[in-house]
Design a protein around this motif. Structure first.
Motif, short mmCIF file in Angstrom:
data_model
loop_
_atom_site.label_atom_id
_atom_site.label_comp_id
_atom_site.label_asym_id
_atom_site.label_seq_id
_atom_site.Cartn_x
_atom_site.Cartn_y
_atom_site.Cartn_z
N SER A 437 0.83 -1.20 0.00
CA SER A 437 0.00 0.00 0.00
C SER A 437 0.87 1.25 0.00
CB SER A 437 -0.92 0.01 1.23
OG SER A 437 -1.85 1.07 1.15
N ALA A 438 0.56 2.16 -0.91
CA ALA A 438 1.29 3.42 -1.02
C ALA A 438 0.51 4.33 -1.96
CB ALA A 438 2.70 3.19 -1.56
N VAL A 439 1.03 5.53 -2.18
CA VAL A 439 0.35 6.46 -3.08
C VAL A 439 0.30 5.91 -4.50
CG1 VAL A 439 2.41 7.84 -3.62
CG2 VAL A 439 0.14 8.90 -3.71
N MET A 440 1.31 5.14 -4.88
CA MET A 440 1.35 4.39 -6.14
C MET A 440 2.49 3.40 -6.06
SD MET A 440 2.95 7.17 -8.87
CE MET A 440 1.80 8.49 -8.44
N GLY A 441 2.62 2.52 -7.07
CA GLY A 441 3.71 1.56 -7.08
C GLY A 441 5.07 2.23 -7.13
N GLY A 442 6.09 1.54 -6.60
CA GLY A 442 7.42 2.12 -6.53
C GLY A 442 7.97 2.52 -7.88
N ALA A 443 7.82 1.67 -8.89
CA ALA A 443 8.35 1.97 -10.22
C ALA A 443 7.65 3.19 -10.82
CB ALA A 443 8.18 0.76 -11.14
N GLN A 444 6.32 3.26 -10.68
CA GLN A 444 5.58 4.39 -11.23
C GLN A 444 5.95 5.69 -10.53
OE1 GLN A 444 4.37 1.48 -10.32
NE2 GLN A 444 2.70 0.77 -11.65
N LEU A 445 6.04 5.64 -9.21
CA LEU A 445 6.39 6.86 -8.47
C LEU A 445 7.79 7.32 -8.83
CD1 LEU A 445 5.39 7.74 -4.89
CD2 LEU A 445 7.73 8.15 -5.60
N ALA A 446 8.72 6.37 -8.94
CA ALA A 446 10.09 6.73 -9.30
C ALA A 446 10.15 7.36 -10.68
CB ALA A 446 10.99 5.50 -9.23
N ASP A 447 9.37 6.83 -11.61
CA ASP A 447 9.33 7.40 -12.97
C ASP A 447 8.76 8.82 -12.95
OD1 ASP A 447 10.42 5.15 -14.07
OD2 ASP A 447 8.50 4.29 -14.72
N VAL A 448 7.74 9.05 -12.13
CA VAL A 448 7.17 10.39 -12.02
C VAL A 448 8.20 11.36 -11.46
CG1 VAL A 448 5.46 11.80 -10.79
CG2 VAL A 448 4.78 9.60 -11.79
N VAL A 449 8.89 10.95 -10.40
CA VAL A 449 9.89 11.83 -9.77
C VAL A 449 11.01 12.18 -10.75
CG1 VAL A 449 11.67 11.93 -7.98
CG2 VAL A 449 9.39 11.09 -7.41
N THR A 450 11.51 11.18 -11.47
CA THR A 450 12.61 11.45 -12.41
C THR A 450 12.13 12.26 -13.60
OG1 THR A 450 12.24 9.24 -13.34
CG2 THR A 450 14.00 9.46 -11.74
N SER A 451 10.91 12.03 -14.04
CA SER A 451 10.36 12.83 -15.15
C SER A 451 10.24 14.29 -14.77
CB SER A 451 8.99 12.29 -15.57
OG SER A 451 9.10 11.00 -16.10
N VAL A 452 9.78 14.54 -13.54
CA VAL A 452 9.67 15.91 -13.05
C VAL A 452 11.05 16.56 -12.95
CG1 VAL A 452 9.05 17.34 -11.06
CG2 VAL A 452 7.49 15.55 -11.85
N ALA A 453 12.04 15.79 -12.44
CA ALA A 453 13.40 16.32 -12.32
C ALA A 453 13.98 16.63 -13.69
CB ALA A 453 14.28 15.30 -11.59
N LYS A 454 13.72 15.76 -14.67
CA LYS A 454 14.22 15.98 -16.03
C LYS A 454 13.58 17.22 -16.65
CE LYS A 454 14.64 12.27 -18.43
NZ LYS A 454 14.31 11.08 -19.26
N ALA A 455 12.27 17.36 -16.48
CA ALA A 455 11.57 18.52 -17.03
C ALA A 455 12.04 19.81 -16.37
CB ALA A 455 10.06 18.35 -16.84
N SER A 456 12.30 19.74 -15.06
CA SER A 456 12.77 20.93 -14.34
C SER A 456 14.14 21.37 -14.84
CB SER A 456 12.83 20.62 -12.84
OG SER A 456 13.39 21.70 -12.12
N ALA A 457 15.04 20.39 -15.07
CA ALA A 457 16.37 20.70 -15.59
C ALA A 457 16.28 21.31 -16.98
CB ALA A 457 17.22 19.44 -15.61
N GLN A 458 15.43 20.76 -17.82
CA GLN A 458 15.26 21.29 -19.18
C GLN A 458 14.71 22.71 -19.16
OE1 GLN A 458 12.76 18.20 -20.82
NE2 GLN A 458 14.50 17.09 -21.72
N ALA A 459 13.77 22.97 -18.26
CA ALA A 459 13.17 24.30 -18.18
C ALA A 459 14.18 25.35 -17.75
CB ALA A 459 11.99 24.27 -17.20
N ARG A 460 15.17 24.92 -16.96
CA ARG A 460 16.20 25.87 -16.49
C ARG A 460 17.42 25.88 -17.39
NH1 ARG A 460 17.24 23.99 -10.56
NH2 ARG A 460 16.74 21.97 -11.51
N GLY A 461 17.35 25.11 -18.46
CA GLY A 461 18.46 25.06 -19.42
C GLY A 461 19.69 24.37 -18.88
N LYS A 462 19.53 23.47 -17.93
CA LYS A 462 20.66 22.77 -17.35
C LYS A 462 20.81 21.39 -17.99
CE LYS A 462 20.80 25.00 -12.82
NZ LYS A 462 20.90 24.78 -11.35
#
Length: 531
Positions: A437-462
Protein backbone atom coordinates in the motif's frame (compact mmCIF):
# COMPACT_ATOMS: atom_id res chain seq x y z
CA UNK A 1 -27.66 -22.03 -2.97
CA UNK A 2 -25.22 -20.21 -5.23
CA UNK A 3 -22.03 -22.05 -4.38
CA UNK A 4 -18.92 -20.54 -5.95
CA UNK A 5 -16.83 -22.79 -8.14
CA UNK A 6 -13.05 -22.43 -8.14
CA UNK A 7 -10.56 -21.59 -10.87
CA UNK A 8 -7.54 -22.71 -8.89
CA UNK A 9 -5.28 -25.41 -10.28
CA UNK A 10 -3.22 -26.61 -7.32
CA UNK A 11 -0.91 -28.52 -9.65
CA UNK A 12 -0.05 -25.49 -11.77
CA UNK A 13 3.35 -23.83 -11.66
CA UNK A 14 1.68 -20.48 -10.91
CA UNK A 15 -0.07 -21.86 -7.82
CA UNK A 16 3.12 -23.47 -6.55
CA UNK A 17 5.12 -20.25 -7.00
CA UNK A 18 2.45 -18.16 -5.27
CA UNK A 19 2.30 -20.60 -2.36
CA UNK A 20 6.09 -20.62 -1.95
CA UNK A 21 6.21 -16.82 -2.01
CA UNK A 22 3.45 -16.53 0.60
CA UNK A 23 5.13 -19.11 2.86
CA UNK A 24 8.39 -17.14 2.68
CA UNK A 25 6.58 -13.96 3.71
CA UNK A 26 4.84 -15.78 6.54
CA UNK A 27 8.23 -16.99 7.75
CA UNK A 28 9.33 -13.33 7.99
CA UNK A 29 6.34 -12.44 10.15
CA UNK A 30 6.90 -15.56 12.28
CA UNK A 31 10.35 -14.18 13.15
CA UNK A 32 8.73 -11.00 14.42
CA UNK A 33 6.16 -12.99 16.41
CA UNK A 34 9.11 -14.78 18.05
CA UNK A 35 10.44 -11.38 19.15
CA UNK A 36 7.04 -10.58 20.66
CA UNK A 37 6.95 -13.89 22.53
CA UNK A 38 10.40 -13.16 23.99
CA UNK A 39 9.07 -9.95 25.55
CA UNK A 40 11.95 -7.96 27.09
CA UNK A 41 14.40 -10.84 26.73
CA UNK A 42 15.44 -13.77 28.85
CA UNK A 43 17.14 -11.75 31.60
CA UNK A 44 14.35 -9.20 31.94
CA UNK A 45 11.70 -11.91 32.11
CA UNK A 46 13.75 -13.84 34.70
CA UNK A 47 14.06 -10.72 36.90
CA UNK A 48 10.32 -10.16 36.59
CA UNK A 49 9.57 -13.75 37.65
CA UNK A 50 12.03 -13.48 40.55
CA UNK A 51 9.76 -10.78 41.94
CA UNK A 52 6.95 -13.33 42.00
CA UNK A 53 5.13 -11.76 39.06
CA UNK A 54 3.39 -13.19 36.01
CA UNK A 55 4.29 -11.96 32.52
CA UNK A 56 1.80 -9.79 30.65
CA UNK A 57 0.80 -12.66 28.35
CA UNK A 58 0.33 -15.00 31.31
CA UNK A 59 -1.92 -12.43 32.96
CA UNK A 60 -4.04 -12.21 29.81
CA UNK A 61 -4.23 -16.00 29.54
CA UNK A 62 -5.46 -16.36 33.14
CA UNK A 63 -7.98 -13.55 32.66
CA UNK A 64 -9.58 -15.07 29.55
CA UNK A 65 -11.99 -17.97 29.51
CA UNK A 66 -10.16 -21.27 29.09
CA UNK A 67 -9.58 -22.39 25.48
CA UNK A 68 -11.08 -19.26 23.93
CA UNK A 69 -9.32 -17.23 21.21
CA UNK A 70 -7.49 -13.94 21.73
CA UNK A 71 -7.50 -11.66 18.67
CA UNK A 72 -4.28 -9.71 19.20
CA UNK A 73 -4.37 -6.22 17.71
CA UNK A 74 -1.54 -4.11 16.30
CA UNK A 75 1.13 -6.63 17.43
CA UNK A 76 3.83 -5.19 15.13
CA UNK A 77 3.54 -1.58 16.34
CA UNK A 78 6.95 0.15 16.38
CA UNK A 79 8.50 -2.36 13.95
CA UNK A 80 11.41 -0.69 12.18
CA UNK A 81 11.64 2.11 14.77
CA UNK A 82 14.11 2.71 17.60
CA UNK A 83 11.65 1.08 20.01
CA UNK A 84 10.97 -2.64 20.61
CA UNK A 85 8.40 -4.22 18.32
CA UNK A 86 5.03 -4.40 20.04
CA UNK A 87 5.53 -0.97 21.65
CA UNK A 88 5.72 -2.34 25.23
CA UNK A 89 2.01 -3.13 25.37
CA UNK A 90 -0.19 -6.08 24.39
CA UNK A 91 -3.78 -5.55 23.29
CA UNK A 92 -6.62 -7.46 21.74
CA UNK A 93 -10.12 -8.90 22.03
CA UNK A 94 -10.89 -11.93 24.17
CA UNK A 95 -13.73 -13.50 26.15
CA UNK A 96 -13.87 -12.96 29.91
CA UNK A 97 -16.65 -14.68 31.86
CA UNK A 98 -18.54 -15.13 28.60
CA UNK A 99 -18.22 -11.44 27.63
CA UNK A 100 -16.13 -10.19 24.72
CA UNK A 101 -13.76 -7.53 26.07
CA UNK A 102 -10.86 -5.41 24.88
CA UNK A 103 -7.80 -6.16 27.02
CA UNK A 104 -4.74 -3.88 27.14
CA UNK A 105 -1.71 -4.98 29.18
CA UNK A 106 1.55 -3.14 29.85
CA UNK A 107 4.64 -5.33 29.46
CA UNK A 108 6.94 -4.31 32.34
CA UNK A 109 9.80 -6.48 31.01
CA UNK A 110 10.25 -4.00 28.14
CA UNK A 111 11.69 -0.69 29.33
CA UNK A 112 9.64 -1.00 32.54
CA UNK A 113 6.43 -0.85 30.52
CA UNK A 114 7.03 2.83 29.76
CA UNK A 115 5.00 4.48 27.02
CA UNK A 116 6.72 5.73 23.87
CA UNK A 117 5.03 7.41 20.88
CA UNK A 118 4.16 4.04 19.32
CA UNK A 119 2.72 2.77 22.61
CA UNK A 120 0.39 5.73 22.56
CA UNK A 121 -0.66 5.20 18.93
CA UNK A 122 -1.39 1.54 19.61
CA UNK A 123 -3.20 2.25 22.87
CA UNK A 124 -5.44 4.90 21.32
CA UNK A 125 -6.28 2.66 18.36
CA UNK A 126 -7.27 -0.20 20.66
CA UNK A 127 -9.34 2.12 22.87
CA UNK A 128 -11.06 3.35 19.72
CA UNK A 129 -11.99 -0.25 18.86
CA UNK A 130 -13.50 -0.65 22.33
CA UNK A 131 -15.51 2.55 21.93
CA UNK A 132 -16.80 1.92 18.39
CA UNK A 133 -17.80 -1.69 19.12
CA UNK A 134 -19.03 -1.06 22.69
CA UNK A 135 -16.70 -3.62 24.23
CA UNK A 136 -15.82 -3.52 27.96
CA UNK A 137 -12.26 -2.21 28.34
CA UNK A 138 -9.88 -3.96 30.76
CA UNK A 139 -6.44 -2.50 31.59
CA UNK A 140 -3.73 -4.68 33.15
CA UNK A 141 -1.56 -1.90 34.53
CA UNK A 142 2.13 -1.98 35.35
CA UNK A 143 4.00 0.91 33.81
CA UNK A 144 6.83 3.27 34.59
CA UNK A 145 4.87 6.06 32.88
CA UNK A 146 6.11 8.04 29.90
CA UNK A 147 9.39 7.25 28.19
CA UNK A 148 10.98 10.51 29.33
CA UNK A 149 13.34 11.12 26.38
CA UNK A 150 10.24 11.11 24.13
CA UNK A 151 8.04 13.16 26.45
CA UNK A 152 7.54 15.88 23.80
CA UNK A 153 5.80 13.29 21.59
CA UNK A 154 3.91 11.57 24.40
CA UNK A 155 2.82 14.19 26.94
CA UNK A 156 0.39 16.35 24.93
CA UNK A 157 -1.37 13.60 22.92
CA UNK A 158 -1.19 11.27 25.93
CA UNK A 159 -4.11 13.08 27.53
CA UNK A 160 -6.29 11.58 24.83
CA UNK A 161 -6.15 8.21 26.59
CA UNK A 162 -7.76 9.72 29.70
CA UNK A 163 -10.37 11.53 27.62
CA UNK A 164 -11.28 8.24 25.94
CA UNK A 165 -11.67 6.53 29.31
CA UNK A 166 -14.22 9.19 30.18
CA UNK A 167 -15.94 8.74 26.81
CA UNK A 168 -16.14 4.98 27.30
CA UNK A 169 -17.70 5.39 30.74
CA UNK A 170 -20.13 8.05 29.49
CA UNK A 171 -21.22 5.71 26.67
CA UNK A 172 -22.03 3.04 29.26
CA UNK A 173 -19.05 0.89 28.28
CA UNK A 174 -17.46 -0.53 31.44
CA UNK A 175 -13.79 0.27 32.16
CA UNK A 176 -11.84 -1.94 34.55
CA UNK A 177 -8.27 -1.52 35.84
CA UNK A 178 -6.24 -4.29 37.46
CA UNK A 179 -3.12 -2.69 38.94
CA UNK A 180 -0.15 -5.09 39.08
CA UNK A 181 2.61 -2.60 39.87
CA UNK A 182 3.35 1.09 39.39
CA UNK A 183 0.71 3.43 38.03
CA UNK A 184 2.14 6.78 38.96
CA UNK A 185 2.09 10.47 38.00
CA UNK A 186 -0.21 10.88 34.97
CA UNK A 187 -0.63 7.10 34.96
CA UNK A 188 -2.49 7.35 38.26
CA UNK A 189 -5.46 8.68 36.31
CA UNK A 190 -5.85 5.35 34.49
CA UNK A 191 -7.26 3.60 37.58
CA UNK A 192 -8.54 6.95 38.81
CA UNK A 193 -10.84 7.26 35.79
CA UNK A 194 -11.86 3.59 35.54
CA UNK A 195 -15.26 2.35 36.68
CA UNK A 196 -13.77 -0.60 38.59
CA UNK A 197 -10.33 -0.78 40.23
CA UNK A 198 -8.59 -3.88 41.59
CA UNK A 199 -5.33 -3.53 43.52
CA UNK A 200 -2.91 -6.11 44.94
CA UNK A 201 -1.55 -6.13 48.48
CA UNK A 202 2.14 -5.16 48.63
CA UNK A 203 2.37 -4.85 44.84
CA UNK A 204 0.12 -2.08 43.47
CA UNK A 205 1.43 1.48 43.71
CA UNK A 206 -0.76 4.41 42.64
CA UNK A 207 0.23 7.99 43.45
CA UNK A 208 0.57 11.34 41.69
CA UNK A 209 4.07 11.86 43.10
CA UNK A 210 6.44 9.27 44.54
CA UNK A 211 8.37 9.67 47.79
CA UNK A 212 11.34 11.57 46.21
CA UNK A 213 9.01 14.05 44.46
CA UNK A 214 6.88 14.54 47.57
CA UNK A 215 9.99 15.21 49.67
CA UNK A 216 11.34 17.70 47.11
CA UNK A 217 7.98 19.47 46.79
CA UNK A 218 6.79 19.50 50.41
CA UNK A 219 9.57 18.18 52.60
CA UNK A 220 7.34 15.29 53.70
CA UNK A 221 9.04 11.91 54.16
CA UNK A 222 6.95 8.87 53.17
CA UNK A 223 7.25 5.44 51.62
CA UNK A 224 5.56 3.78 48.65
CA UNK A 225 3.09 1.79 50.71
CA UNK A 226 1.81 4.63 52.88
CA UNK A 227 1.75 7.02 49.93
CA UNK A 228 -0.01 4.84 47.35
CA UNK A 229 -0.11 1.16 48.30
CA UNK A 230 -3.11 -1.10 47.81
CA UNK A 231 -3.87 -1.28 51.54
CA UNK A 232 -4.03 2.51 51.89
CA UNK A 233 -6.23 2.91 48.79
CA UNK A 234 -8.55 0.07 49.90
CA UNK A 235 -8.89 1.30 53.50
CA UNK A 236 -8.31 5.07 53.42
CA UNK A 237 -8.58 6.81 50.04
CA UNK A 238 -11.23 4.46 48.58
CA UNK A 239 -9.55 4.36 45.17
CA UNK A 240 -9.39 0.55 45.26
CA UNK A 241 -12.77 -1.13 44.87
CA UNK A 242 -11.30 -4.61 45.37
CA UNK A 243 -8.31 -5.74 47.43
CA UNK A 244 -6.48 -8.80 46.08
CA UNK A 245 -3.89 -10.87 47.91
CA UNK A 246 -1.86 -11.74 44.82
CA UNK A 247 -1.97 -11.68 41.00
CA UNK A 248 -4.12 -14.80 40.47
CA UNK A 249 -6.56 -13.42 43.04
CA UNK A 250 -6.70 -10.07 41.21
CA UNK A 251 -7.43 -11.86 37.93
CA UNK A 252 -10.12 -13.95 39.63
CA UNK A 253 -11.74 -10.79 40.97
CA UNK A 254 -11.48 -9.19 37.52
CA UNK A 255 -13.38 -12.11 36.02
CA UNK A 256 -16.06 -11.76 38.69
CA UNK A 257 -16.43 -8.04 37.98
CA UNK A 258 -17.02 -8.80 34.31
CA UNK A 259 -19.49 -11.56 35.19
CA UNK A 260 -21.54 -9.00 37.15
CA UNK A 261 -21.62 -6.34 34.41
CA UNK A 262 -24.93 -7.61 33.00
CA UNK A 263 -23.47 -6.94 29.55
CA UNK A 264 -25.67 -7.86 26.59
CA UNK A 265 -24.89 -7.83 22.88
CA UNK A 266 -27.11 -5.40 20.98
CA UNK A 267 -26.19 -6.37 17.44
CA UNK A 268 -27.34 -9.19 15.18
CA UNK A 269 -27.44 -12.78 16.37
CA UNK A 270 -25.57 -15.04 13.95
CA UNK A 271 -27.20 -17.94 12.23
CA UNK A 272 -25.59 -21.38 12.09
CA UNK A 273 -22.08 -21.34 10.64
CA UNK A 274 -21.26 -23.61 7.71
CA UNK A 275 -17.68 -24.34 6.66
CA UNK A 276 -16.68 -23.27 3.14
CA UNK A 277 -16.81 -25.96 0.46
CA UNK A 278 -13.28 -25.07 -0.66
CA UNK A 279 -10.19 -25.51 1.51
CA UNK A 280 -8.88 -22.48 3.41
CA UNK A 281 -5.38 -23.97 3.04
CA UNK A 282 -5.58 -23.03 -0.65
CA UNK A 283 -5.68 -19.32 0.24
CA UNK A 284 -1.87 -19.48 0.33
CA UNK A 285 -1.64 -19.90 -3.44
CA UNK A 286 -4.17 -17.38 -4.78
CA UNK A 287 -2.23 -14.08 -4.78
CA UNK A 288 0.72 -14.12 -7.23
CA UNK A 289 4.12 -12.95 -6.01
CA UNK A 290 4.02 -10.31 -8.75
CA UNK A 291 0.97 -8.20 -7.90
CA UNK A 292 0.76 -7.00 -11.50
CA UNK A 293 -0.63 -10.44 -12.38
CA UNK A 294 -4.43 -10.42 -11.90
CA UNK A 295 -6.31 -13.01 -9.85
CA UNK A 296 -9.99 -13.72 -9.26
CA UNK A 297 -11.14 -12.55 -5.79
CA UNK A 298 -14.00 -15.07 -5.99
CA UNK A 299 -11.35 -17.68 -5.20
CA UNK A 300 -10.78 -15.86 -1.90
CA UNK A 301 -14.50 -15.32 -1.23
CA UNK A 302 -15.20 -19.02 -1.86
CA UNK A 303 -12.85 -19.92 0.98
CA UNK A 304 -14.08 -17.46 3.62
CA UNK A 305 -17.90 -17.35 3.30
CA UNK A 306 -20.22 -19.92 4.82
CA UNK A 307 -20.76 -22.86 2.49
CA UNK A 308 -18.88 -20.94 -0.24
CA UNK A 309 -22.36 -19.51 -0.89
CA UNK A 310 -22.27 -16.06 -2.50
CA UNK A 311 -25.01 -14.09 -4.28
CA UNK A 312 -23.26 -11.74 -6.67
CA UNK A 313 -24.71 -8.29 -7.36
CA UNK A 314 -24.52 -6.89 -10.93
CA UNK A 315 -22.12 -9.63 -12.14
CA UNK A 316 -22.29 -8.47 -15.78
CA UNK A 317 -21.76 -4.75 -15.09
CA UNK A 318 -18.52 -3.21 -13.87
CA UNK A 319 -16.82 -6.60 -13.96
CA UNK A 320 -13.65 -5.15 -12.44
CA UNK A 321 -15.40 -5.12 -9.07
CA UNK A 322 -17.04 -8.14 -7.43
CA UNK A 323 -19.92 -7.24 -5.12
CA UNK A 324 -22.38 -9.54 -3.40
CA UNK A 325 -23.89 -11.09 -0.29
CA UNK A 326 -22.78 -13.94 1.92
CA UNK A 327 -22.35 -15.02 5.54
CA UNK A 328 -19.24 -15.50 7.65
CA UNK A 329 -19.63 -17.62 10.78
CA UNK A 330 -23.37 -17.01 10.50
CA UNK A 331 -23.13 -13.21 10.25
CA UNK A 332 -24.60 -11.61 7.08
CA UNK A 333 -22.08 -9.50 5.14
CA UNK A 334 -21.77 -7.58 1.91
CA UNK A 335 -18.45 -8.07 0.13
CA UNK A 336 -16.69 -5.62 -2.20
CA UNK A 337 -13.59 -6.98 -3.93
CA UNK A 338 -11.34 -5.63 -6.67
CA UNK A 339 -11.17 -8.03 -9.63
CA UNK A 340 -9.05 -6.14 -12.17
CA UNK A 341 -6.96 -3.74 -10.12
CA UNK A 342 -7.97 -0.55 -11.90
CA UNK A 343 -11.32 0.98 -10.95
CA UNK A 344 -13.33 2.35 -13.88
CA UNK A 345 -16.46 4.52 -13.78
CA UNK A 346 -18.75 1.49 -14.04
CA UNK A 347 -17.11 -0.17 -11.02
CA UNK A 348 -17.34 3.02 -8.98
CA UNK A 349 -21.04 3.47 -9.76
CA UNK A 350 -21.83 -0.18 -9.07
CA UNK A 351 -20.00 -0.07 -5.74
CA UNK A 352 -21.78 3.14 -4.71
CA UNK A 353 -25.19 1.56 -5.32
CA UNK A 354 -24.15 -1.59 -3.45
CA UNK A 355 -23.01 0.43 -0.42
CA UNK A 356 -26.36 2.24 -0.37
CA UNK A 357 -28.25 -1.05 -0.43
CA UNK A 358 -26.07 -2.46 2.38
CA UNK A 359 -26.96 0.57 4.47
CA UNK A 360 -30.65 0.15 3.74
CA UNK A 361 -30.39 -3.48 4.88
CA UNK A 362 -28.14 -2.82 7.86
CA UNK A 363 -25.52 -5.26 6.58
CA UNK A 364 -21.79 -4.86 7.50
CA UNK A 365 -19.39 -4.53 4.57
CA UNK A 366 -16.10 -6.31 3.93
CA UNK A 367 -13.61 -4.77 1.48
CA UNK A 368 -11.02 -7.05 -0.16
CA UNK A 369 -8.30 -4.76 -1.54
CA UNK A 370 -6.38 -5.36 -4.75
CA UNK A 371 -6.41 -2.05 -6.60
CA UNK A 372 -3.94 0.21 -8.36
CA UNK A 373 -6.42 3.10 -8.16
CA UNK A 374 -8.91 4.84 -10.44
CA UNK A 375 -8.35 4.81 -14.20
CA UNK A 376 -6.55 7.77 -15.77
CA UNK A 377 -6.48 9.07 -19.35
CA UNK A 378 -8.33 11.55 -21.54
CA UNK A 379 -11.30 9.38 -22.46
CA UNK A 380 -11.82 8.34 -18.85
CA UNK A 381 -11.65 11.93 -17.63
CA UNK A 382 -14.20 12.87 -20.27
CA UNK A 383 -16.33 9.93 -19.13
CA UNK A 384 -16.48 11.32 -15.58
CA UNK A 385 -14.01 9.17 -13.64
CA UNK A 386 -13.48 12.00 -11.15
CA UNK A 387 -17.16 12.40 -10.31
CA UNK A 388 -17.76 8.64 -10.28
CA UNK A 389 -14.69 7.97 -8.14
CA UNK A 390 -15.75 10.80 -5.84
CA UNK A 391 -19.22 9.28 -5.63
CA UNK A 392 -17.70 5.99 -4.43
CA UNK A 393 -15.44 7.73 -1.90
CA UNK A 394 -18.44 9.73 -0.69
CA UNK A 395 -20.50 6.56 -0.27
CA UNK A 396 -17.72 4.88 1.74
CA UNK A 397 -17.25 8.00 3.86
CA UNK A 398 -20.92 8.42 4.77
CA UNK A 399 -21.86 4.74 5.08
CA UNK A 400 -22.88 4.02 8.67
CA UNK A 401 -22.82 0.22 8.72
CA UNK A 402 -19.61 -1.34 10.09
CA UNK A 403 -16.76 -1.83 7.61
CA UNK A 404 -13.90 -4.35 7.73
CA UNK A 405 -11.00 -3.99 5.30
CA UNK A 406 -8.65 -6.79 4.31
CA UNK A 407 -5.65 -5.89 2.15
CA UNK A 408 -4.71 -8.96 0.10
CA UNK A 409 -2.91 -7.44 -2.91
CA UNK A 410 -2.18 -3.89 -4.03
CA UNK A 411 -3.91 -0.97 -2.35
CA UNK A 412 -2.67 2.16 -4.09
CA UNK A 413 -3.73 5.77 -4.47
CA UNK A 414 -7.33 6.92 -4.21
CA UNK A 415 -8.36 3.30 -4.77
CA UNK A 416 -7.16 2.65 -1.20
CA UNK A 417 -9.52 5.41 -0.07
CA UNK A 418 -12.50 4.19 -2.09
CA UNK A 419 -11.97 0.70 -0.68
CA UNK A 420 -12.18 2.01 2.91
CA UNK A 421 -8.53 2.44 3.86
CA UNK A 422 -7.43 3.33 7.39
CA UNK A 423 -8.38 7.02 7.09
CA UNK A 424 -11.99 6.00 6.34
CA UNK A 425 -12.46 4.48 9.79
CA UNK A 426 -13.11 0.78 9.21
CA UNK A 427 -13.94 -1.04 12.42
CA UNK A 428 -11.02 -3.37 11.66
CA UNK A 429 -8.29 -3.44 9.01
CA UNK A 430 -6.07 -6.47 8.52
CA UNK A 431 -3.36 -7.26 5.99
CA UNK A 432 -2.05 -10.35 4.26
CA UNK A 433 1.75 -10.63 3.96
CA UNK A 434 1.30 -10.31 0.19
CA UNK A 435 -0.22 -6.83 0.35
CA UNK A 436 1.34 -3.50 -0.58
CA UNK A 437 0.00 0.00 0.00
CA UNK A 438 1.29 3.42 -1.02
CA UNK A 439 0.35 6.46 -3.08
CA UNK A 440 1.35 4.39 -6.14
CA UNK A 441 3.71 1.56 -7.08
CA UNK A 442 7.42 2.12 -6.53
CA UNK A 443 8.35 1.97 -10.22
CA UNK A 444 5.58 4.39 -11.23
CA UNK A 445 6.39 6.86 -8.47
CA UNK A 446 10.09 6.73 -9.30
CA UNK A 447 9.33 7.40 -12.97
CA UNK A 448 7.17 10.39 -12.02
CA UNK A 449 9.89 11.83 -9.77
CA UNK A 450 12.61 11.45 -12.41
CA UNK A 451 10.36 12.83 -15.15
CA UNK A 452 9.67 15.91 -13.05
CA UNK A 453 13.40 16.32 -12.32
CA UNK A 454 14.22 15.98 -16.03
CA UNK A 455 11.57 18.52 -17.03
CA UNK A 456 12.77 20.93 -14.34
CA UNK A 457 16.37 20.70 -15.59
CA UNK A 458 15.26 21.29 -19.18
CA UNK A 459 13.17 24.30 -18.18
CA UNK A 460 16.20 25.87 -16.49
CA UNK A 461 18.46 25.06 -19.42
CA UNK A 462 20.66 22.77 -17.35
CA UNK A 463 22.25 19.56 -18.66
CA UNK A 464 20.64 16.26 -17.70
CA UNK A 465 22.96 13.77 -16.00
CA UNK A 466 21.38 10.47 -17.06
CA UNK A 467 23.52 8.41 -14.67
CA UNK A 468 22.66 10.51 -11.62
CA UNK A 469 19.02 10.51 -12.64
CA UNK A 470 18.99 6.72 -12.87
CA UNK A 471 20.60 6.38 -9.43
CA UNK A 472 17.94 8.68 -8.03
CA UNK A 473 15.19 6.73 -9.78
CA UNK A 474 16.43 3.39 -8.41
CA UNK A 475 16.78 4.79 -4.88
CA UNK A 476 13.27 6.25 -4.99
CA UNK A 477 11.78 2.99 -6.26
CA UNK A 478 13.48 1.02 -3.47
CA UNK A 479 12.30 3.50 -0.83
CA UNK A 480 8.69 3.31 -1.96
CA UNK A 481 8.77 -0.48 -2.28
CA UNK A 482 10.16 -0.75 1.26
CA UNK A 483 7.59 1.68 2.63
CA UNK A 484 4.67 -0.14 1.00
CA UNK A 485 5.36 -3.48 2.71
CA UNK A 486 2.97 -4.79 5.41
CA UNK A 487 5.54 -4.79 8.24
CA UNK A 488 6.42 -1.15 7.60
CA UNK A 489 2.76 -0.10 7.58
CA UNK A 490 1.93 -2.31 10.57
CA UNK A 491 4.82 -0.74 12.48
CA UNK A 492 3.11 2.63 12.01
CA UNK A 493 -0.18 1.18 13.31
CA UNK A 494 -1.81 1.62 9.89
CA UNK A 495 -3.43 -1.80 10.26
CA UNK A 496 -4.70 -3.95 13.11
CA UNK A 497 -2.42 -6.85 12.27
CA UNK A 498 -0.81 -8.96 9.55
CA UNK A 499 -2.63 -12.28 9.36
CA UNK A 500 -2.01 -15.67 7.80
CA UNK A 501 -4.41 -15.91 4.81
CA UNK A 502 -5.64 -19.25 6.18
CA UNK A 503 -6.83 -17.44 9.32
CA UNK A 504 -8.91 -14.90 7.36
CA UNK A 505 -12.29 -16.53 7.97
CA UNK A 506 -11.55 -16.89 11.70
CA UNK A 507 -10.29 -13.32 12.07
CA UNK A 508 -13.25 -11.91 10.13
CA UNK A 509 -15.64 -14.01 12.24
CA UNK A 510 -14.09 -12.76 15.50
CA UNK A 511 -14.28 -9.19 14.20
CA UNK A 512 -17.94 -9.56 13.22
CA UNK A 513 -18.71 -11.04 16.64
CA UNK A 514 -17.03 -8.05 18.30
CA UNK A 515 -18.97 -5.66 16.06
CA UNK A 516 -22.23 -7.35 17.11
CA UNK A 517 -21.81 -6.03 20.67
CA UNK A 518 -23.16 -2.70 19.40
CA UNK A 519 -26.35 -2.18 17.40
CA UNK A 520 -25.89 -1.97 13.61
CA UNK A 521 -26.71 1.59 12.58
CA UNK A 522 -27.76 2.16 8.99
CA UNK A 523 -28.90 5.16 6.99
CA UNK A 524 -32.45 4.47 5.82
CA UNK A 525 -33.41 8.11 5.19
CA UNK A 526 -33.12 8.01 1.40
CA UNK A 527 -34.12 5.87 -1.53
CA UNK A 528 -31.69 4.03 -3.79
CA UNK A 529 -30.27 6.32 -6.48
CA UNK A 530 -29.63 4.34 -9.64
CA UNK A 531 -26.32 5.45 -11.15
Amino acid sequence: MTVLSTTLDKNSEEYQRATAAMEAKLADTDEVFAQLAAAGGERAVARHRDRGKLTARERIELLLDRDTPFLELCPFAAWGSDFPVGASVIGGIGTVSGVECVVLANDPTIAGGTSNPFTLKKQLRIMDIALKNELPFISLVESGGANLPTQSEVFIPGGDSFRRLAELSKAGIPTISLVFGNSTAGGAYLPGMSDHVIMIDGQSKVFLGGPPLVKAATGEISDDESLGGASMHARTSGLADHFAVDEPDALRIGRRVVARLNHRKQGPTPGPAVAPVHSQEELLGIVPEDLKIPFDPRDVIARIVDGSDFDEFKPLYGAGMVTGWGRIHGYPVGIIANAKGVIFSEEAQKTTQFIQIANRQGTPLIFLHNTTGYMVGRSYEEGGIIKHGSMMVNAVSTSTVPHISLLIGSSYGAGHYGMCGRAFDPRFLFTWPSAKSAVMGGAQLADVVTSVAKASAQARGKPIDAETLEVRRAATEKQIDDESLPLFLSGLVYDDGIIDPRDSRTVLGLSLSAIANAPIESDRSYGIFRM
